[in-house]
Design a protein around this motif. Structure first.
Motif, PDB file in Angstrom:
ATOM      1  N   GLU A  61       0.833  -1.204   0.000  1.00 50.14           N
ATOM      2  CA  GLU A  61       0.000   0.000   0.000  1.00 50.14           C
ATOM      3  C   GLU A  61       0.864   1.250   0.000  1.00 50.14           C
ATOM      4  OE1 GLU A  61      -3.322   0.322   2.782  1.00 50.14           O
ATOM      5  OE2 GLU A  61      -3.217  -1.859   3.025  1.00 50.14           O
ATOM      6  N   MET A  62       1.876   1.257   0.853  1.00 45.99           N
ATOM      7  CA  MET A  62       2.752   2.427   0.945  1.00 45.99           C
ATOM      8  C   MET A  62       3.534   2.623  -0.343  1.00 45.99           C
ATOM      9  SD  MET A  62       3.990   2.035   4.893  1.00 45.99           S
ATOM     10  CE  MET A  62       5.203   3.312   4.781  1.00 45.99           C
ATOM     11  N   HIS A  63       3.940   1.534  -0.983  1.00 45.63           N
ATOM     12  CA  HIS A  63       4.668   1.637  -2.250  1.00 45.63           C
ATOM     13  C   HIS A  63       3.788   2.287  -3.317  1.00 45.63           C
ATOM     14  CE1 HIS A  63       7.493   0.731  -5.412  1.00 45.63           C
ATOM     15  NE2 HIS A  63       6.518   0.171  -6.103  1.00 45.63           N
ATOM     16  N   LYS A  64       2.528   1.866  -3.407  1.00 47.40           N
ATOM     17  CA  LYS A  64       1.605   2.445  -4.394  1.00 47.40           C
ATOM     18  C   LYS A  64       1.428   3.948  -4.156  1.00 47.40           C
ATOM     19  CE  LYS A  64      -1.027  -1.805  -4.990  1.00 47.40           C
ATOM     20  NZ  LYS A  64      -2.281  -2.506  -4.666  1.00 47.40           N
ATOM     21  N   ILE A  65       1.277   4.307  -2.886  1.00 45.63           N
ATOM     22  CA  ILE A  65       1.115   5.729  -2.547  1.00 45.63           C
ATOM     23  C   ILE A  65       2.377   6.495  -2.938  1.00 45.63           C
ATOM     24  CG2 ILE A  65       0.891   7.359  -0.620  1.00 45.63           C
ATOM     25  CD1 ILE A  65      -0.940   5.212   0.717  1.00 45.63           C
ATOM     26  N   GLY A  66       3.546   5.919  -2.650  1.00 43.92           N
ATOM     27  CA  GLY A  66       4.809   6.570  -3.013  1.00 43.92           C
ATOM     28  C   GLY A  66       4.944   6.774  -4.512  1.00 43.92           C
ATOM     29  N   VAL A  67       4.498   5.786  -5.291  1.00 44.94           N
ATOM     30  CA  VAL A  67       4.547   5.912  -6.750  1.00 44.94           C
ATOM     31  C   VAL A  67       3.655   7.069  -7.197  1.00 44.94           C
ATOM     32  CG1 VAL A  67       3.869   4.776  -8.911  1.00 44.94           C
ATOM     33  CG2 VAL A  67       5.190   3.511  -7.202  1.00 44.94           C
ATOM     34  N   ASN A  68       2.457   7.159  -6.618  1.00 45.50           N
ATOM     35  CA  ASN A  68       1.544   8.255  -6.969  1.00 45.50           C
ATOM     36  C   ASN A  68       2.140   9.617  -6.616  1.00 45.50           C
ATOM     37  OD1 ASN A  68      -0.356   6.449  -7.901  1.00 45.50           O
ATOM     38  ND2 ASN A  68      -1.544   6.439  -6.018  1.00 45.50           N
ATOM     39  N   ASN A  70       5.288  10.352  -6.373  1.00 45.57           N
ATOM     40  CA  ASN A  70       6.394  10.620  -7.308  1.00 45.57           C
ATOM     41  C   ASN A  70       5.878  11.092  -8.667  1.00 45.57           C
ATOM     42  OD1 ASN A  70       8.489  10.070  -5.547  1.00 45.57           O
ATOM     43  ND2 ASN A  70       8.616   7.919  -6.132  1.00 45.57           N
ATOM     44  N   GLN A  71       4.773  10.531  -9.127  1.00 45.30           N
ATOM     45  CA  GLN A  71       4.204  10.960 -10.405  1.00 45.30           C
ATOM     46  C   GLN A  71       3.745  12.411 -10.334  1.00 45.30           C
ATOM     47  OE1 GLN A  71       1.169   7.980 -11.016  1.00 45.30           O
ATOM     48  NE2 GLN A  71       2.577   6.607 -12.096  1.00 45.30           N
ATOM     49  N   ILE A  72       3.107  12.767  -9.235  1.00 45.67           N
ATOM     50  CA  ILE A  72       2.657  14.155  -9.064  1.00 45.67           C
ATOM     51  C   ILE A  72       3.870  15.086  -8.963  1.00 45.67           C
ATOM     52  CG2 ILE A  72       1.456  15.757  -7.515  1.00 45.67           C
ATOM     53  CD1 ILE A  72      -0.511  13.430  -6.916  1.00 45.67           C
ATOM     54  N   ALA A  73       4.892  14.675  -8.210  1.00 49.26           N
ATOM     55  CA  ALA A  73       6.092  15.503  -8.055  1.00 49.26           C
ATOM     56  C   ALA A  73       6.787  15.695  -9.406  1.00 49.26           C
ATOM     57  CB  ALA A  73       7.045  14.868  -7.051  1.00 49.26           C
ATOM     58  N   LYS A  74       6.834  14.652 -10.216  1.00 48.80           N
ATOM     59  CA  LYS A  74       7.463  14.755 -11.538  1.00 48.80           C
ATOM     60  C   LYS A  74       6.710  15.767 -12.409  1.00 48.80           C
ATOM     61  CE  LYS A  74       9.007  11.934 -15.417  1.00 48.80           C
ATOM     62  NZ  LYS A  74       9.099  10.596 -15.988  1.00 48.80           N
ATOM     63  N   LYS A  91      -2.442  15.419   0.093  1.00 50.21           N
ATOM     64  CA  LYS A  91      -2.761  15.460   1.517  1.00 50.21           C
ATOM     65  C   LYS A  91      -3.429  14.159   1.959  1.00 50.21           C
ATOM     66  CE  LYS A  91      -3.215  20.460   1.986  1.00 50.21           C
ATOM     67  NZ  LYS A  91      -4.115  21.584   2.259  1.00 50.21           N
ATOM     68  N   GLU A  92      -4.328  13.630   1.130  1.00 48.86           N
ATOM     69  CA  GLU A  92      -5.007  12.377   1.458  1.00 48.86           C
ATOM     70  C   GLU A  92      -4.017  11.213   1.476  1.00 48.86           C
ATOM     71  OE1 GLU A  92      -8.133  11.986   2.501  1.00 48.86           O
ATOM     72  OE2 GLU A  92      -8.285  14.172   2.402  1.00 48.86           O
ATOM     73  N   MET A  93      -3.074  11.212   0.533  1.00 51.30           N
ATOM     74  CA  MET A  93      -2.080  10.140   0.497  1.00 51.30           C
ATOM     75  C   MET A  93      -1.188  10.188   1.731  1.00 51.30           C
ATOM     76  SD  MET A  93      -0.945   9.605  -3.451  1.00 51.30           S
ATOM     77  CE  MET A  93      -1.189  11.210  -4.178  1.00 51.30           C
ATOM     78  N   VAL A  94      -0.796  11.383   2.150  1.00 48.55           N
ATOM     79  CA  VAL A  94       0.036  11.520   3.347  1.00 48.55           C
ATOM     80  C   VAL A  94      -0.748  11.051   4.574  1.00 48.55           C
ATOM     81  CG1 VAL A  94       1.183  13.174   4.870  1.00 48.55           C
ATOM     82  CG2 VAL A  94       1.520  13.314   2.391  1.00 48.55           C
ATOM     83  N   LYS A  95      -2.046  11.402   4.660  1.00 47.75           N
ATOM     84  CA  LYS A  95      -2.872  10.920   5.770  1.00 47.75           C
ATOM     85  C   LYS A  95      -2.923   9.394   5.783  1.00 47.75           C
ATOM     86  CE  LYS A  95      -6.151  14.731   6.234  1.00 47.75           C
ATOM     87  NZ  LYS A  95      -7.556  15.129   6.049  1.00 47.75           N
ATOM     88  N   GLU A  96      -3.068   8.796   4.605  1.00 48.27           N
ATOM     89  CA  GLU A  96      -3.127   7.335   4.498  1.00 48.27           C
ATOM     90  C   GLU A  96      -1.800   6.711   4.921  1.00 48.27           C
ATOM     91  OE1 GLU A  96      -4.677   3.496   3.633  1.00 48.27           O
ATOM     92  OE2 GLU A  96      -5.540   5.404   4.241  1.00 48.27           O
ATOM     93  N   LEU A  97      -0.692   7.333   4.534  1.00 51.47           N
ATOM     94  CA  LEU A  97       0.616   6.838   4.971  1.00 51.47           C
ATOM     95  C   LEU A  97       0.718   6.843   6.495  1.00 51.47           C
ATOM     96  CD1 LEU A  97       3.112   8.434   2.425  1.00 51.47           C
ATOM     97  CD2 LEU A  97       2.718   6.001   2.783  1.00 51.47           C
ATOM     98  N   TRP A  98       0.299   7.932   7.109  1.00 50.60           N
ATOM     99  CA  TRP A  98       0.340   8.025   8.567  1.00 50.60           C
ATOM    100  C   TRP A  98      -0.568   6.984   9.208  1.00 50.60           C
ATOM    101  CZ3 TRP A  98       4.020   9.653  11.346  1.00 50.60           C
ATOM    102  CH2 TRP A  98       4.817  10.722  10.936  1.00 50.60           C
ATOM    103  N   ARG A  99      -1.736   6.740   8.610  1.00 50.84           N
ATOM    104  CA  ARG A  99      -2.653   5.744   9.153  1.00 50.84           C
ATOM    105  C   ARG A  99      -2.003   4.357   9.108  1.00 50.84           C
ATOM    106  NH1 ARG A  99      -5.445   1.752   7.902  1.00 50.84           N
ATOM    107  NH2 ARG A  99      -5.075   1.849   5.670  1.00 50.84           N
TER     108      ARG A  99
END
Length: 107
Positions: A61-68, A70-74, A91-99
């Motif tokens: 799950e965290m890997h998928k969020i990280g890929v997303n 990175n795509q936005i950052a690119k 912001k939602e992805m960061v919240k999910e990472l923290w969860r």
């Protein structure tokens, strides 16, 4: 050998690396006799098997969020644009990472 208390023999083979590891652990346990150490470990030692399936799922799950992310950052780095929807998604992805991280803490 008839009068010996321990007259049964168990033989097994190890690699040179395994022998070094066994010897190192024997020394760390402050045991000088290999037979005594191996007997103690065979009788009183234990093996811990852990199920890492939940951790693997969290990692995925965290890997998928990280890929997303990175795509936005690119996209932001190449265009300089960040839409409000993308910012909200980040912001939602960061919240999910923290969860995920909070739920995986050892209790």
């Amino acid at each position: 050998m008839a009068k010996r208390k321990r007259n049964m023999q168990i033989l097994f083979c190890v690699s040179p690396e395994e022998k070094k590891l066994i010897r190192r652990k024997m020394i760390e346990s402050k045991t000088k006799n290999m037979g005594a150490y191996l007997r103690k470990m065979a009788i009183d030692g234990y093996i811990v098997n852990t199920d890492t399936t939940p951790l693997k799922k969290q990692y995925e799950e965290m890997h998928k969020i990280g890929v997303n992310i990175n795509q936005i950052a690119k996209k932001v780095n190449s265009t300089g644009d960040l839409y409000p929807e993308e910012m909200q998604e980040l912001k939602e992805m960061v919240k999910e990472l923290w969860r995920i991280l909070r739920s995986s803490q050892l209790k």
